[in-house]
Design an enzyme around this catalytic site. Structure first.
Site, PDB file in Angstrom:
ATOM      1  N   GLY A  16      19.764 -45.311   2.002  1.00 30.16           N
ATOM      2  CA  GLY A  16      19.281 -46.213   0.936  1.00 30.16           C
ATOM      3  C   GLY A  16      17.800 -45.996   0.675  1.00 30.16           C
ATOM      4  O   GLY A  16      17.096 -46.897   0.210  1.00 30.16           O
ATOM      5  N   TYR A 146      30.300 -59.624   0.793  1.00 30.93           N
ATOM      6  CA  TYR A 146      29.060 -59.008   1.298  1.00 30.93           C
ATOM      7  C   TYR A 146      28.683 -59.611   2.661  1.00 30.93           C
ATOM      8  O   TYR A 146      28.297 -58.899   3.586  1.00 30.93           O
ATOM      9  CB  TYR A 146      27.984 -59.300   0.265  1.00 30.93           C
ATOM     10  CG  TYR A 146      26.565 -58.900   0.549  1.00 30.93           C
ATOM     11  CD1 TYR A 146      26.125 -57.594   0.304  1.00 30.93           C
ATOM     12  CD2 TYR A 146      25.633 -59.841   0.983  1.00 30.93           C
ATOM     13  CE1 TYR A 146      24.790 -57.251   0.496  1.00 30.93           C
ATOM     14  CE2 TYR A 146      24.302 -59.498   1.169  1.00 30.93           C
ATOM     15  CZ  TYR A 146      23.881 -58.198   0.923  1.00 30.93           C
ATOM     16  OH  TYR A 146      22.557 -57.871   1.109  1.00 30.93           O
ATOM     17  N   PRO A 173      16.159 -59.964   6.154  1.00 31.53           N
ATOM     18  CA  PRO A 173      15.200 -60.379   5.120  1.00 31.53           C
ATOM     19  C   PRO A 173      15.758 -61.551   4.320  1.00 31.53           C
ATOM     20  O   PRO A 173      16.964 -61.785   4.291  1.00 31.53           O
ATOM     21  CB  PRO A 173      15.083 -59.144   4.223  1.00 31.53           C
ATOM     22  CG  PRO A 173      15.867 -58.059   4.887  1.00 31.53           C
ATOM     23  CD  PRO A 173      16.843 -58.719   5.802  1.00 31.53           C
ATOM     24  N   ASN A 175      15.023 -63.329   0.216  1.00 30.59           N
ATOM     25  CA  ASN A 175      15.044 -62.677  -1.110  1.00 30.59           C
ATOM     26  C   ASN A 175      13.853 -61.730  -1.220  1.00 30.59           C
ATOM     27  O   ASN A 175      12.710 -62.178  -1.102  1.00 30.59           O
ATOM     28  CB  ASN A 175      14.955 -63.727  -2.218  1.00 30.59           C
ATOM     29  CG  ASN A 175      16.253 -64.513  -2.363  1.00 30.59           C
ATOM     30  OD1 ASN A 175      16.717 -65.114  -1.413  1.00 30.59           O
ATOM     31  ND2 ASN A 175      16.834 -64.500  -3.540  1.00 30.59           N
ATOM     32  N   VAL A 176      14.150 -60.464  -1.446  1.00 26.61           N
ATOM     33  CA  VAL A 176      13.092 -59.446  -1.498  1.00 26.61           C
ATOM     34  C   VAL A 176      12.884 -59.031  -2.953  1.00 26.61           C
ATOM     35  O   VAL A 176      13.834 -59.008  -3.740  1.00 26.61           O
ATOM     36  CB  VAL A 176      13.491 -58.214  -0.658  1.00 26.61           C
ATOM     37  CG1 VAL A 176      12.339 -57.224  -0.565  1.00 26.61           C
ATOM     38  CG2 VAL A 176      13.945 -58.631   0.726  1.00 26.61           C
ATOM     39  N   ASP A 280      24.529 -72.279  -9.906  1.00 23.25           N
ATOM     40  CA  ASP A 280      23.295 -72.326  -9.115  1.00 23.25           C
ATOM     41  C   ASP A 280      23.453 -71.553  -7.801  1.00 23.25           C
ATOM     42  O   ASP A 280      22.470 -71.318  -7.098  1.00 23.25           O
ATOM     43  CB  ASP A 280      22.954 -73.782  -8.759  1.00 23.25           C
ATOM     44  CG  ASP A 280      21.999 -74.414  -9.766  1.00 23.25           C
ATOM     45  OD1 ASP A 280      21.339 -73.680 -10.514  1.00 23.25           O
ATOM     46  OD2 ASP A 280      21.912 -75.662  -9.774  1.00 23.25           O
TER      47      ASP A 280
END
Ligand code: NAP
Ligand code: GDP
Length: 324
Positions: A16, A146, A173, A175-176, A280
């Site tokens: 990746g 996921y 992590p 939210n990147v 949401d």
């Protein structure tokens, strides 16, 4: 810490490597002195090997013979893509992860650092969430495919440790966002989707429409900060247990606040609408980064407003080549 083992060359393979976080690590390695003498770094994209295929995975590992792997490759997307494609998120990611971890094992890779995500934690939970809670209950329904595939990485890491004593670990992590993110409005995560929407609204003189109420709260981590921390994990962190790599709960913001920061960064003065017919998703997934702080009390994160400004500037400058 050097990764060198005697006279053996050190070769770090980043799966990746062409994605947002891969590009951030590449920047830290090549521009910030992250690469030590005697190390070779290889950044893979899906063009080098489709890691869903065991044969292609084997071939690319045989070509590069890595001693260390940072495993980022995954089918990735925002809430609305997850809601349409839970099955593909599950199957592709289970396969990619098993191929990478098992090929690493067979080829004697010394350390693997894989990427989980804070959206895989239980939906019904107490807050703040910490690393011990990964398997405590079902994840949010919107992205269960996921989530279970990512959770399985941790299960598999434990099994490789138990049977073979391997040091295969994982990072979590939140939210990147940052340069090289996927800015395709239909498929992207919220930050990059809103940056692209704001760019278009400014060009076209139209309002920006935020999906949902704008009330959900998130912790946003700048990709370059995450890249620096993943390098530290590769060199220094020796636990099998996952470690959350994120800004702390005191930095949690609502999506309404995020849109305001994007509007300011892009000098957008038009109207902001909220489409409450859209989901949401999770209202919050507040984590604690206390474990990271114990290890790295010295680490400072880029302030959110500054990081949003740099990302918006990058997007505007690279609009023609960005993933839109
Ligand atoms: P990204 O920008 O979408 O990059 C995904 C990377 O995976 C790309 O290099 C892509 O290659 C590669 N890839 C996808 N499918 C592949 C396949 N079948 N075979 C080989 N390579 C494949 O994603 P990212 O945001 O950098 O995410 C990297 C990791 O961090 C992922 O594991 C993700 O789950 C995790 N994570 C991300 C976030 C976030 O907010 N973005 C948060 C938590 C965790 P191509 O460029 O060739 O398509
Ligand atoms: P999550 O943080 O894992 O839930 O995934 P996302 O990064 O896709 O963020 C989803 C949250 O952002 C939900 O509350 C959505 O309603 C909200 N949101 C608002 N506008 C958008 C948009 O244009 N795209 C996406 N993906 N989410 C949006």
């Amino acid at each position: 810490m050097s990764l060198q083992n005697g006279s053996m060359p050190t070769r770090v393979l980043v799966t990746g490597g062409s994605g947002m976080i891969g590009k951030a690590i590449e920047h830290v390695v090549s521009e910030e002195g992250g690469k030590l003498e005697g190390e070779e770094w290889v950044f893979l994209s899906s063009k080098d090997a489709n890691l869903v295929s065991p044969e292609e995975t084997r071939a690319v590992f045989e070509k590069h013979r890595p001693t260390h792997v940072i495993h980022l490759a995954a089918k990735v997307g925002g809430l609305f893509l997850h809601m349409q494609e839970n099955l593909q998120f599950l199957r592709d990611n289970l396969r990619i992860n098993d191929n990478v971890l098992h090929t690493a094992h067979e080829m004697g890779v010394r350390k693997v650092v894989s990427c989980l995500s804070s959206c895989i934690f239980p939906d019904k939970t107490t807050y703040p969430i910490d690393e011990t809670m990964v398997h405590n209950g079902p994840p949010h329904d919107s992205n269960f495919g996921y989530s279970y595939a990512k959770r399985t990485i941790d299960v598999q890491n434990r099994a490789y440790s138990q049977q073979y004593g391997h040091c295969y670990t994982s990072v979590v992590p939140t939210n990147v966002f940052g340069p090289h993110d996927n800015f395709n409005i239909e498929k992207a995560h919220v930050m990059s989707a809103l940056i692209h929407k704001t760019y278009k609204a400014k060009e076209e003189g139209t309002p920006v429409t935020v999906c949902g109420t704008g009330n959900p709260r998130r912790l946003f981590t700048y990709s370059l900060d995450l890249g620096r921390l993943i390098l530290w994990v590769l060199r220094e962190y020796v636990e099998l247990e996952p470690i959350i790599l994120s800004v702390g709960e005191e930095d949690e913001v609502s999506l309404r606040d995020v849109q305001d920061m994007i509007s300011e960064a892009m000098d957008f003065k038009g109207e902001i609408l909220f489409d409450t017919s859209k989901s949401d998703g999770q209202l919050k997934k507040t984590i604690t980064n206390a474990k990271l702080k114990r290890y790295r009390p010295d680490f400072t994160f880029t302030p959110l407003k500054e990081a949003i400004k740099m990302t918006c500037d990058w997007f505007v400058e690279n609009y023609d080549t960005a993933r839109t």
